[in-house]
Design a protein around this motif. Structure first.
Motif, PDB file in Angstrom:
ATOM      1  N   ALA A 196      30.041  39.419  31.310  1.00  6.83           N
ATOM      2  CA  ALA A 196      30.889  38.298  30.913  1.00  6.83           C
ATOM      3  C   ALA A 196      32.324  38.544  31.369  1.00  6.83           C
ATOM      4  CB  ALA A 196      30.845  38.107  29.408  1.00  6.83           C
ATOM      5  N   LEU A 197      33.003  37.464  31.724  1.00  8.83           N
ATOM      6  CA  LEU A 197      34.408  37.509  32.132  1.00  8.83           C
ATOM      7  C   LEU A 197      35.271  37.046  30.966  1.00  8.83           C
ATOM      8  CD1 LEU A 197      36.211  37.853  34.824  1.00  8.83           C
ATOM      9  CD2 LEU A 197      36.279  35.346  34.791  1.00  8.83           C
ATOM     10  N   VAL A 198      36.312  37.823  30.687  1.00 10.27           N
ATOM     11  CA  VAL A 198      37.336  37.402  29.732  1.00 10.27           C
ATOM     12  C   VAL A 198      38.631  37.318  30.532  1.00 10.27           C
ATOM     13  CG1 VAL A 198      38.613  38.016  27.640  1.00 10.27           C
ATOM     14  CG2 VAL A 198      36.156  38.511  27.796  1.00 10.27           C
ATOM     15  N   ALA A 199      39.089  36.093  30.809  1.00  5.59           N
ATOM     16  CA  ALA A 199      40.218  35.883  31.716  1.00  5.59           C
ATOM     17  C   ALA A 199      41.339  35.096  31.036  1.00  5.59           C
ATOM     18  CB  ALA A 199      39.764  35.143  32.977  1.00  5.59           C
ATOM     19  N   ARG A 200      42.514  35.251  31.574  1.00  5.87           N
ATOM     20  CA  ARG A 200      43.657  34.490  31.050  1.00  5.87           C
ATOM     21  C   ARG A 200      43.460  32.992  31.334  1.00  5.87           C
ATOM     22  NH1 ARG A 200      46.587  32.802  35.375  1.00  5.87           N
ATOM     23  NH2 ARG A 200      46.495  34.047  37.299  1.00  5.87           N
ATOM     24  N   ASP A 201      44.038  32.177  30.508  1.00  6.02           N
ATOM     25  CA  ASP A 201      44.090  30.720  30.718  1.00  6.02           C
ATOM     26  C   ASP A 201      42.716  30.079  30.862  1.00  6.02           C
ATOM     27  OD1 ASP A 201      46.889  31.107  30.787  1.00  6.02           O
ATOM     28  OD2 ASP A 201      46.829  31.490  32.940  1.00  6.02           O
ATOM     29  N   GLY A 202      41.664  30.743  30.331  1.00  5.70           N
ATOM     30  CA  GLY A 202      40.333  30.147  30.384  1.00  5.70           C
ATOM     31  C   GLY A 202      39.713  30.104  31.766  1.00  5.70           C
ATOM     32  N   LEU A 203      40.208  30.926  32.697  1.00  7.08           N
ATOM     33  CA  LEU A 203      39.747  30.859  34.087  1.00  7.08           C
ATOM     34  C   LEU A 203      38.351  31.453  34.267  1.00  7.08           C
ATOM     35  CD1 LEU A 203      43.031  31.937  35.946  1.00  7.08           C
ATOM     36  CD2 LEU A 203      42.150  29.613  35.659  1.00  7.08           C
ATOM     37  N   THR A 204      37.609  30.920  35.244  1.00  4.68           N
ATOM     38  CA  THR A 204      36.347  31.511  35.676  1.00  4.68           C
ATOM     39  C   THR A 204      36.633  32.456  36.832  1.00  4.68           C
ATOM     40  OG1 THR A 204      35.882  29.791  37.309  1.00  4.68           O
ATOM     41  CG2 THR A 204      35.095  29.399  35.044  1.00  4.68           C
ATOM     42  N   LEU A 205      35.618  33.200  37.249  1.00  4.11           N
ATOM     43  CA  LEU A 205      35.794  34.161  38.343  1.00  4.11           C
ATOM     44  C   LEU A 205      36.271  33.451  39.614  1.00  4.11           C
ATOM     45  CD1 LEU A 205      35.392  37.225  38.674  1.00  4.11           C
ATOM     46  CD2 LEU A 205      33.089  36.756  39.523  1.00  4.11           C
ATOM     47  N   GLY A 206      35.643  32.313  39.924  1.00  2.49           N
ATOM     48  CA  GLY A 206      36.006  31.575  41.135  1.00  2.49           C
ATOM     49  C   GLY A 206      37.388  30.951  41.088  1.00  2.49           C
ATOM     50  N   GLU A 207      37.925  30.797  39.876  1.00  2.82           N
ATOM     51  CA  GLU A 207      39.252  30.177  39.731  1.00  2.82           C
ATOM     52  C   GLU A 207      40.388  31.188  39.760  1.00  2.82           C
ATOM     53  OE1 GLU A 207      37.819  26.385  36.943  1.00  2.82           O
ATOM     54  OE2 GLU A 207      38.531  28.243  36.020  1.00  2.82           O
ATOM     55  N   LEU A 208      40.061  32.494  39.645  1.00  4.47           N
ATOM     56  CA  LEU A 208      41.109  33.515  39.702  1.00  4.47           C
ATOM     57  C   LEU A 208      41.726  33.522  41.103  1.00  4.47           C
ATOM     58  CD1 LEU A 208      39.359  36.464  37.829  1.00  4.47           C
ATOM     59  CD2 LEU A 208      41.412  35.259  37.057  1.00  4.47           C
ATOM     60  N   PRO A 209      43.053  33.575  41.204  1.00  6.34           N
ATOM     61  CA  PRO A 209      43.674  33.568  42.543  1.00  6.34           C
ATOM     62  C   PRO A 209      43.464  34.887  43.276  1.00  6.34           C
ATOM     63  CG  PRO A 209      45.334  33.894  40.840  1.00  6.34           C
ATOM     64  CD  PRO A 209      44.043  33.607  40.120  1.00  6.34           C
ATOM     65  N   ALA A 210      43.535  34.863  44.592  1.00  3.11           N
ATOM     66  CA  ALA A 210      43.456  36.092  45.387  1.00  3.11           C
ATOM     67  C   ALA A 210      44.545  37.039  44.910  1.00  3.11           C
ATOM     68  CB  ALA A 210      43.631  35.775  46.865  1.00  3.11           C
ATOM     69  N   GLY A 211      44.184  38.323  44.777  1.00  2.00           N
ATOM     70  CA  GLY A 211      45.136  39.310  44.284  1.00  2.00           C
ATOM     71  C   GLY A 211      45.133  39.467  42.779  1.00  2.00           C
ATOM     72  N   ALA A 212      44.352  38.649  42.075  1.00  2.00           N
ATOM     73  CA  ALA A 212      44.258  38.768  40.620  1.00  2.00           C
ATOM     74  C   ALA A 212      43.700  40.141  40.251  1.00  2.00           C
ATOM     75  CB  ALA A 212      43.373  37.659  40.060  1.00  2.00           C
ATOM     76  N   ARG A 213      44.248  40.717  39.165  1.00  2.00           N
ATOM     77  CA  ARG A 213      43.854  42.057  38.727  1.00  2.00           C
ATOM     78  C   ARG A 213      42.740  41.930  37.688  1.00  2.00           C
ATOM     79  NH1 ARG A 213      47.197  46.387  39.110  1.00  2.00           N
ATOM     80  NH2 ARG A 213      47.085  46.865  36.882  1.00  2.00           N
ATOM     81  N   VAL A 214      41.558  42.494  38.045  1.00  2.00           N
ATOM     82  CA  VAL A 214      40.385  42.411  37.171  1.00  2.00           C
ATOM     83  C   VAL A 214      39.983  43.826  36.773  1.00  2.00           C
ATOM     84  CG1 VAL A 214      37.997  41.633  36.953  1.00  2.00           C
ATOM     85  CG2 VAL A 214      39.626  40.296  38.305  1.00  2.00           C
ATOM     86  N   GLY A 215      39.891  44.075  35.471  1.00  2.00           N
ATOM     87  CA  GLY A 215      39.585  45.415  34.976  1.00  2.00           C
ATOM     88  C   GLY A 215      38.112  45.608  34.656  1.00  2.00           C
ATOM     89  N   THR A 216      37.580  46.768  35.032  1.00  2.00           N
ATOM     90  CA  THR A 216      36.223  47.167  34.651  1.00  2.00           C
ATOM     91  C   THR A 216      36.101  48.675  34.793  1.00  2.00           C
ATOM     92  OG1 THR A 216      33.864  47.013  35.123  1.00  2.00           O
ATOM     93  CG2 THR A 216      35.350  46.732  36.993  1.00  2.00           C
ATOM     94  N   GLY A 217      35.237  49.284  33.966  1.00  2.00           N
ATOM     95  CA  GLY A 217      35.057  50.729  34.052  1.00  2.00           C
ATOM     96  C   GLY A 217      33.823  51.147  34.823  1.00  2.00           C
ATOM     97  N   ALA A 218      33.009  50.175  35.275  1.00  2.00           N
ATOM     98  CA  ALA A 218      31.706  50.496  35.862  1.00  2.00           C
ATOM     99  C   ALA A 218      31.729  50.395  37.387  1.00  2.00           C
ATOM    100  CB  ALA A 218      30.645  49.541  35.309  1.00  2.00           C
ATOM    101  N   PRO A 219      31.335  51.473  38.101  1.00  2.00           N
ATOM    102  CA  PRO A 219      31.244  51.391  39.566  1.00  2.00           C
ATOM    103  C   PRO A 219      30.356  50.241  40.034  1.00  2.00           C
ATOM    104  CG  PRO A 219      31.079  53.671  38.854  1.00  2.00           C
ATOM    105  CD  PRO A 219      31.051  52.833  37.606  1.00  2.00           C
ATOM    106  N   ARG A 220      29.271  49.950  39.295  1.00  4.03           N
ATOM    107  CA  ARG A 220      28.393  48.825  39.658  1.00  4.03           C
ATOM    108  C   ARG A 220      29.173  47.510  39.692  1.00  4.03           C
ATOM    109  NH1 ARG A 220      26.602  44.919  36.470  1.00  4.03           N
ATOM    110  NH2 ARG A 220      27.341  46.029  34.641  1.00  4.03           N
ATOM    111  N   ARG A 221      29.988  47.277  38.661  1.00  2.00           N
ATOM    112  CA  ARG A 221      30.765  46.037  38.625  1.00  2.00           C
ATOM    113  C   ARG A 221      31.848  46.033  39.707  1.00  2.00           C
ATOM    114  NH1 ARG A 221      31.189  46.763  32.482  1.00  2.00           N
ATOM    115  NH2 ARG A 221      29.378  45.626  31.661  1.00  2.00           N
TER     116      ARG A 221
END
Length: 312
Positions: free
Chosen positions: A108-133
């Protein structure tokens, strides 16, 4: 079996909010099925004590070794693990007595401003701890900056608003168990990001020679979930990959023309997202182990080992 024939069960669990929530749900299910009271025993693991990235700790077993040791020593009678944290090799002296019905295994994505993955702008910083992700997010080619993070669910989510990240990717199952689903801005389609083997599933473990506890826990076992998890984790084991490798696997059981069918998908992705192999296989749920081995063999034939080696 009643509470008069067996005393209070001691259930070993990590002390994090998610772990205790999961363990309490299992404890309640044991008591509801048998009348036996269950006491939670908090155990600190190497993964809990270290601030180092899980992959650097060696990944496999850092959240379960101490709990399993307590089980073998008789300090506790039952252990509840997030199944995906378990090493793929069985632990001598212990048995997974139950695999309860699992939560939604997707990411699941938890993003600012209710954004989906496709709506995040290029260069957006996305955090995850898993190499798979990390690998799969990079492979989408969206121009995202993937940032390694650690910490519990709330700590990770707090880095989004008003934090230093635009979004984080987490297991939907954990958010569901903690009552945090309202924060989810998108549940990721497995066609985009395939889940980790056994994600969303719990493993309820006891000593192999403890027949009374094994019988008690059997009431919690869900055959379809167990078949799916066996298929996914057999794929992982046959690839000789640990839980920190960029390997994904997801199985579902559905009604086919000749009865229930298990549909298994798996992928291995280069950590930089530049390459990957993905495959699928279908067969009867009782043959879950064979299906996992065959799919792993197909992925290895198509270069999975080289992708994993490069990711190390």
């Amino acid at each position: 079996m009643t509470a008069t024939t067996i005393g209070t069960l001691r259930l070993g669990t990590r002390a994090s909010q998610l772990a205790t929530t999961q363990s309490q749900a299992v404890a309640d299910a044991i008591t509801a099925a048998s009348g036996v009271p269950v006491e939670l025993v908090h155990i600190s693991t190497e993964g809990d004590r270290s601030s180092v990235a899980i992959a650097q700790l060696g990944g496999t077993g850092v959240f379960v070794t101490a709990i399993r040791q307590a089980l073998l020593e008789g300090t506790v009678d039952v252990a509840v693990h997030s199944y995906k944290d378990l090493p793929t090799l069985p632990e001598p002296g212990l048995t997974i007595a139950a695999v309860p019905p699992r939560e939604d295994p997707r990411d699941a994505l938890v993003a600012r401003d209710g954004l989906t993955l496709g709506e995040l702008p290029a260069g957006a910083r996305v955090g995850t701890g898993a190499p798979r992700r990390v690998a799969q997010l990079r492979a989408l080619g969206l121009g995202l900056e993937v940032v390694p993070i650690r910490g519990n669910v709330d700590t990770r989510m707090a880095r989004v608003v008003p934090g230093d990240l635009d979004a984080v990717v987490l297991a939907r199952a954990g958010l569901s168990r903690l009552g945090r689903l309202s924060a989810v801005t998108e549940t990721l389609d497995p066609l985009q990001v395939l889940p980790a083997p056994a994600q969303g599933a719990l493993a309820v473990e006891c000593r192999g020679n403890d027949e009374r506890t094994r019988q008690l826990l059997a009431a919690l076992d869900d055959a379809a979930t167990r078949a799916c998890v066996v298929a996914e984790r057999t794929t992982l084991a046959a690839l000789e990959a640990g839980c920190s490798a960029p390997v994904a696997a997801y199985a579902e059981v559905a009604e086919g023309e000749d009865g229930p069918e298990l549909f298994l998908r798996a992928s291995v992705t280069a950590l930089d997202g530049s390459d990957g192999v993905r495959g699928s296989i279908t067969g009867p749920p009782p043959e879950a182990e064979r299906l996992g081995r065959e799919l792993a063999a197909e992925l290895l034939d198509r270069g999975a080992a080289e992708l994993m080696a490069a990711s190390r």
